[in-house]
Design a protein around this motif. Structure first.
Motif, PDB file in Angstrom:
ATOM      1  N   VAL A 270       6.446  -0.782  -0.385  1.00 53.66           N
ATOM      2  CA  VAL A 270       6.288  -0.358  -1.772  1.00 53.66           C
ATOM      3  C   VAL A 270       4.969  -0.912  -2.292  1.00 53.66           C
ATOM      4  O   VAL A 270       4.670  -2.088  -2.090  1.00 53.66           O
ATOM      5  CB  VAL A 270       7.462  -0.884  -2.631  1.00 53.66           C
ATOM      6  CG1 VAL A 270       7.238  -0.586  -4.106  1.00 53.66           C
ATOM      7  CG2 VAL A 270       8.777  -0.280  -2.165  1.00 53.66           C
ATOM      8  N   PRO A 271       4.138  -0.104  -2.955  1.00 52.02           N
ATOM      9  CA  PRO A 271       2.869  -0.617  -3.494  1.00 52.02           C
ATOM     10  C   PRO A 271       3.084  -1.794  -4.432  1.00 52.02           C
ATOM     11  O   PRO A 271       4.082  -1.857  -5.166  1.00 52.02           O
ATOM     12  CB  PRO A 271       2.298   0.598  -4.244  1.00 52.02           C
ATOM     13  CG  PRO A 271       2.898   1.783  -3.564  1.00 52.02           C
ATOM     14  CD  PRO A 271       4.278   1.348  -3.171  1.00 52.02           C
ATOM     15  N   TRP A 272       2.162  -2.728  -4.404  1.00 54.37           N
ATOM     16  CA  TRP A 272       2.313  -3.950  -5.196  1.00 54.37           C
ATOM     17  C   TRP A 272       2.446  -3.668  -6.681  1.00 54.37           C
ATOM     18  O   TRP A 272       3.169  -4.368  -7.386  1.00 54.37           O
ATOM     19  CB  TRP A 272       1.113  -4.872  -4.956  1.00 54.37           C
ATOM     20  CG  TRP A 272       1.128  -5.509  -3.610  1.00 54.37           C
ATOM     21  CD1 TRP A 272       0.380  -5.158  -2.527  1.00 54.37           C
ATOM     22  CD2 TRP A 272       1.933  -6.617  -3.180  1.00 54.37           C
ATOM     23  NE1 TRP A 272       0.665  -5.968  -1.453  1.00 54.37           N
ATOM     24  CE2 TRP A 272       1.615  -6.877  -1.820  1.00 54.37           C
ATOM     25  CE3 TRP A 272       2.895  -7.411  -3.804  1.00 54.37           C
ATOM     26  CZ2 TRP A 272       2.219  -7.891  -1.090  1.00 54.37           C
ATOM     27  CZ3 TRP A 272       3.497  -8.433  -3.082  1.00 54.37           C
ATOM     28  CH2 TRP A 272       3.161  -8.656  -1.739  1.00 54.37           C
ATOM     29  N   PHE A 273       1.731  -2.658  -7.166  1.00 53.29           N
ATOM     30  CA  PHE A 273       1.745  -2.378  -8.598  1.00 53.29           C
ATOM     31  C   PHE A 273       2.473  -1.078  -8.911  1.00 53.29           C
ATOM     32  O   PHE A 273       2.170  -0.405  -9.889  1.00 53.29           O
ATOM     33  CB  PHE A 273       0.313  -2.343  -9.141  1.00 53.29           C
ATOM     34  CG  PHE A 273      -0.398  -3.661  -9.005  1.00 53.29           C
ATOM     35  CD1 PHE A 273      -0.127  -4.709  -9.868  1.00 53.29           C
ATOM     36  CD2 PHE A 273      -1.328  -3.866  -7.992  1.00 53.29           C
ATOM     37  CE1 PHE A 273      -0.761  -5.926  -9.740  1.00 53.29           C
ATOM     38  CE2 PHE A 273      -1.972  -5.091  -7.849  1.00 53.29           C
ATOM     39  CZ  PHE A 273      -1.685  -6.122  -8.725  1.00 53.29           C
ATOM     40  N   ALA A 274       3.462  -0.766  -8.078  1.00 57.91           N
ATOM     41  CA  ALA A 274       4.269   0.436  -8.299  1.00 57.91           C
ATOM     42  C   ALA A 274       5.233   0.210  -9.450  1.00 57.91           C
ATOM     43  O   ALA A 274       5.733  -0.895  -9.666  1.00 57.91           O
ATOM     44  CB  ALA A 274       5.038   0.786  -7.034  1.00 57.91           C
ATOM     45  N   MET A 275       5.481   1.291 -10.196  1.00 53.73           N
ATOM     46  CA  MET A 275       6.440   1.247 -11.294  1.00 53.73           C
ATOM     47  C   MET A 275       7.331   2.486 -11.216  1.00 53.73           C
ATOM     48  O   MET A 275       6.958   3.494 -10.636  1.00 53.73           O
ATOM     49  CB  MET A 275       5.716   1.211 -12.640  1.00 53.73           C
ATOM     50  CG  MET A 275       4.863  -0.020 -12.890  1.00 53.73           C
ATOM     51  SD  MET A 275       3.975   0.050 -14.467  1.00 53.73           S
ATOM     52  CE  MET A 275       5.329   0.113 -15.625  1.00 53.73           C
TER      53      MET A 275
END
Length: 285
Positions: A270-275
């Motif tokens: 999951v991308p670190w800055f995913a929301m």
């Protein structure tokens, strides 16, 4: 603010059943360490496994039995042929630990934050063990424990982890004097560090519950718990290497950090800055 997330993958989705990462190894080693301490001293892990009935008949037998389970499951988690069985036994064991030893205190004294702290600490360990079980469950577990395995199980374990963090974080404010006493003397502004670490756990909980950078939140929480373990309990092992309390606290603290690392590792990919939606997916092969 994003809505509370739900995992978009079905419980029957493919799972990573072969990977044994660093977080998994740490978690296994911690259980082995806890088992060894229990077998050496023939007792439970002090306040973390305090028996509600102090004069329970056969208490030492149960202490040795628990230590044996911890040691055996820890070793089992490191070997693929025994991984599935060990994960299942450890999951059940941790559920019983939480329900039988920590929940009664919360029910009896819900107004005391210390009881919630004890519950939250073991709940974090359970969250890690739950994810290991959910990812490595076999066909039998998927048939009879479908709600607790696969994507559904990981999702619930993540929520348990997130809900546990405020119980830990708030203790830094309720018991600031005691928390300050654990801050290393060479660090300036000890009250600041007590409040900062407490607030960090609460903020991490919000990020996890509402899918706001959840991978970053879980990883920073795990890193913080690891640093606290090293700074608070590590020096005591050097100055008093034969002190049972120091060793028990050190290993339990690593168990809590290890549970957090397992949760953080569940966001791998999951991308670190995913929301929002992009932060809800599970890493699968």
């Amino acid at each position: 603010m994003a809505a509370p997330y739900t995992d978009s993958l079905p419980a029957s989705a493919p799972r990573n059943t072969t990977r044994i990462g660093a977080a998994h190894v740490l978690f296994a080693l911690v259980m082995i360490g806890l088992g060894i301490i229990g077998l050496i001293y023939g007792d439970f892990a002090l306040v973390w496994q305090r028996i509600p009935i102090e004069h329970l008949p056969g208490q030492q037998f149960f202490a040795y039995a628990c230590a044996t389970i911890e040691l055996a499951t820890g070793i089992g988690l490191l070997m693929r042929p025994t991984l599935r069985l060990a994960a299942y036994i450890l999951f059940v064991y941790l559920v019983l630990w939480l329900i039988l030893l920590k929940l009664p205190a919360v029910v009896a004294m819900p107004q005391m934050e210390a009881t919630w702290l004890g519950f939250g600490e073991i709940a974090v360990v359970l969250a890690g063990g739950w994810i290991v079980f959910a990812l490595h469950a076999g066909a039998l577990e998927r048939r009879y424990l479908n709600f607790a395995v696969g994507a559904s199980g990981v999702r619930k374990a993540r929520i348990l982890f997130a809900l546990s963090l405020p119980m830990i974080g708030l203790s830094h404010f309720f018991y600031s004097e005691q928390t300050v006493a654990f801050v290393p003397s060479w660090l300036p502004l000890p009250l600041y560090w007590a409040y900062l670490t407490g607030a960090g756990s609460i903020v991490a909980s919000i990020g996890l519950l509402f899918a706001i950078y959840p991978r970053l939140a879980a990883t920073l929480e795990a890193a913080m718990l690891s640093i606290i373990t090293l700074l608070v309990w590590g020096p005591g092992l050097i100055t008093t290497p034969t002190d049972r309390t120091q060793w028990t606290a050190f290993v339990i603290s690593w168990a809590i950090a290890g549970g957090a690392w397992i949760v953080a590792d569940s966001y791998r990919g999951v991308p670190w800055f995913a929301m929002g939606g992009s932060a809800r997916k599970l890493p699968i092969n």
